[in-house]
Design a protein around this motif. Sequence first.
Motif, mmCIF file in Angstrom:
data_model
loop_
_atom_site.group_PDB
_atom_site.id
_atom_site.type_symbol
_atom_site.label_atom_id
_atom_site.label_comp_id
_atom_site.label_asym_id
_atom_site.label_seq_id
_atom_site.Cartn_x
_atom_site.Cartn_y
_atom_site.Cartn_z
ATOM 1 N N THR A 192 48.484 72.300 -33.333
ATOM 2 C CA THR A 192 48.618 72.588 -34.765
ATOM 3 C C THR A 192 49.799 73.505 -35.066
ATOM 4 O OG1 THR A 192 47.064 74.445 -34.556
ATOM 5 C CG2 THR A 192 46.151 72.300 -35.150
ATOM 6 N N ASN A 193 50.500 73.951 -34.027
ATOM 7 C CA ASN A 193 51.651 74.830 -34.219
ATOM 8 C C ASN A 193 52.925 74.008 -34.054
ATOM 9 O OD1 ASN A 193 53.866 76.718 -33.444
ATOM 10 N ND2 ASN A 193 52.262 78.250 -33.683
ATOM 11 N N TYR A 194 53.678 73.846 -35.131
ATOM 12 C CA TYR A 194 54.850 72.971 -35.071
ATOM 13 C C TYR A 194 55.982 73.542 -34.215
ATOM 14 C CZ TYR A 194 57.319 75.859 -38.562
ATOM 15 O OH TYR A 194 57.944 76.886 -39.226
ATOM 16 N N ILE A 195 56.020 74.847 -34.027
ATOM 17 C CA ILE A 195 57.039 75.445 -33.162
ATOM 18 C C ILE A 195 56.775 75.058 -31.706
ATOM 19 C CG2 ILE A 195 57.931 77.619 -32.234
ATOM 20 C CD1 ILE A 195 57.655 78.833 -34.994
ATOM 21 N N LEU A 196 55.527 75.190 -31.273
ATOM 22 C CA LEU A 196 55.178 74.809 -29.910
ATOM 23 C C LEU A 196 55.318 73.306 -29.704
ATOM 24 C CD1 LEU A 196 52.017 77.040 -29.281
ATOM 25 C CD2 LEU A 196 54.386 77.455 -28.579
ATOM 26 N N ALA A 197 54.964 72.533 -30.721
ATOM 27 C CA ALA A 197 55.107 71.079 -30.630
ATOM 28 C C ALA A 197 56.576 70.697 -30.489
ATOM 29 C CB ALA A 197 54.494 70.413 -31.863
ATOM 30 N N THR A 198 57.434 71.389 -31.228
ATOM 31 C CA THR A 198 58.875 71.117 -31.164
ATOM 32 C C THR A 198 59.435 71.417 -29.783
ATOM 33 O OG1 THR A 198 59.208 71.573 -33.526
ATOM 34 C CG2 THR A 198 61.138 71.766 -32.095
ATOM 35 N N VAL A 199 59.066 72.573 -29.227
ATOM 36 C CA VAL A 199 59.552 72.960 -27.907
ATOM 37 C C VAL A 199 59.108 71.949 -26.849
ATOM 38 C CG1 VAL A 199 59.354 74.682 -26.076
ATOM 39 C CG2 VAL A 199 59.712 75.411 -28.422
ATOM 40 N N SER A 200 57.849 71.530 -26.926
ATOM 41 C CA SER A 200 57.328 70.571 -25.947
ATOM 42 C C SER A 200 58.100 69.256 -25.994
ATOM 43 C CB SER A 200 55.840 70.302 -26.218
ATOM 44 O OG SER A 200 55.075 71.475 -26.062
ATOM 45 N N LEU A 201 58.333 68.745 -27.193
ATOM 46 C CA LEU A 201 59.063 67.487 -27.324
ATOM 47 C C LEU A 201 60.531 67.661 -26.933
ATOM 48 C CD1 LEU A 201 57.549 66.092 -30.661
ATOM 49 C CD2 LEU A 201 57.263 65.145 -28.358
ATOM 50 N N TYR A 202 61.127 68.786 -27.274
ATOM 51 C CA TYR A 202 62.528 69.033 -26.914
ATOM 52 C C TYR A 202 62.704 69.026 -25.398
ATOM 53 C CZ TYR A 202 66.933 71.388 -26.037
ATOM 54 O OH TYR A 202 68.181 71.695 -25.548
ATOM 55 N N VAL A 203 61.819 69.738 -24.702
ATOM 56 C CA VAL A 203 61.918 69.811 -23.240
ATOM 57 C C VAL A 203 61.763 68.422 -22.629
ATOM 58 C CG1 VAL A 203 60.788 70.692 -21.161
ATOM 59 C CG2 VAL A 203 61.151 72.209 -23.114
ATOM 60 N N SER A 204 60.857 67.619 -23.172
ATOM 61 C CA SER A 204 60.670 66.254 -22.668
ATOM 62 C C SER A 204 61.926 65.420 -22.887
ATOM 63 C CB SER A 204 59.473 65.588 -23.364
ATOM 64 O OG SER A 204 58.273 66.229 -23.025
ATOM 65 N N ILE A 205 62.518 65.537 -24.070
ATOM 66 C CA ILE A 205 63.735 64.777 -24.385
ATOM 67 C C ILE A 205 64.890 65.233 -23.493
ATOM 68 C CG2 ILE A 205 65.492 64.377 -26.173
ATOM 69 C CD1 ILE A 205 63.202 64.534 -28.228
ATOM 70 N N TYR A 206 65.032 66.536 -23.309
ATOM 71 C CA TYR A 206 66.111 67.092 -22.472
ATOM 72 C C TYR A 206 65.994 66.569 -21.041
ATOM 73 C CZ TYR A 206 69.079 70.604 -20.202
ATOM 74 O OH TYR A 206 70.056 71.225 -19.465
ATOM 75 N N ASN A 207 64.792 66.668 -20.475
ATOM 76 C CA ASN A 207 64.591 66.217 -19.097
ATOM 77 C C ASN A 207 64.742 64.710 -18.964
ATOM 78 O OD1 ASN A 207 64.064 68.726 -17.823
ATOM 79 N ND2 ASN A 207 61.983 68.727 -18.614
ATOM 80 N N LEU A 208 64.318 63.984 -19.983
ATOM 81 C CA LEU A 208 64.467 62.521 -19.971
ATOM 82 C C LEU A 208 65.942 62.144 -19.974
ATOM 83 C CD1 LEU A 208 63.255 59.668 -20.178
ATOM 84 C CD2 LEU A 208 63.134 59.991 -22.659
ATOM 85 N N PHE A 209 66.724 62.813 -20.804
ATOM 86 C CA PHE A 209 68.160 62.531 -20.887
ATOM 87 C C PHE A 209 68.880 62.847 -19.581
ATOM 88 C CE2 PHE A 209 72.425 64.339 -21.682
ATOM 89 C CZ PHE A 209 73.069 63.174 -22.071
ATOM 90 N N THR A 210 68.645 64.030 -19.026
ATOM 91 C CA THR A 210 69.345 64.417 -17.801
ATOM 92 C C THR A 210 68.926 63.538 -16.624
ATOM 93 O OG1 THR A 210 67.676 66.149 -17.426
ATOM 94 C CG2 THR A 210 69.730 66.812 -18.503
ATOM 95 N N SER A 211 67.660 63.121 -16.599
ATOM 96 C CA SER A 211 67.190 62.249 -15.516
ATOM 97 C C SER A 211 67.806 60.866 -15.623
ATOM 98 C CB SER A 211 65.662 62.150 -15.540
ATOM 99 O OG SER A 211 65.069 63.421 -15.337
#
Length: 223
Positions: A192-211
């Motif tokens: 329910t916290n959009y800041i934590l949700a944003t960080v989680s999705l950002y980290v997933s996108i970052y790792n997906l891109f670099t991989s």
Amino acid sequence: MMRLNTASARSEAGILATNKVLKNTYLLLSMTLLFSAAMAAVAMTLDLPHPGLIITMVGYFGLLFLTTRFSNSVLGLVFVFALTGFMGMTLGPILNMYVHAFSNGHELILTALGGTGVIFLGLSGYALTTRKDFSFMAGFLMVGVLVAFFAGLAAILFSVPALSLAVSAMFVLLMSGMILYQTSEIIHGGETNYILATVSLYVSIYNLFTSLLQLLGVFGGND
């Protein structure tokens, strides 16, 4: 009748709250991705050296801790941009390396970027339209990420290219699963916290891109 009305009102309030979290998350995610890309471009333009594994890990986990600690305040937004900006700065030297190491470096970067966008939009769209609950994936993903993380450290410390390649493939699959899981958590009220949700999705996108970029460099890079 009154109980039905009360239940209906609660259900409607829950839907509105979920939609608000989704809206705020995707808005903040878009802004942080743009800011991170801008910081990466600055690092590339200035030809900054990579800070190294230790500084990167300390900076990442330190800013992640601060973001989580202040996720319910305005400071949380400050630390979100600090974290994503820092990760963008560490990404810049990696992108420069691909540009200089491969004659088709720019093409590899754009392909990885396009692949990341397609995977993210496709999986997020699937979770949003089907509204399936992917919470059952939590344990598997947590164990998988820990295994891949330590395997990645071992690949770096002991210079094992084959292991590094396997870790990249694992992260592509794991981050795809994380996107499904994280989007599902927002939809079903688990986050329910959009800041934590944003960080989680950002980290997933970052790792997906670099991989994806590492895999493309191995299989499609031209020296």
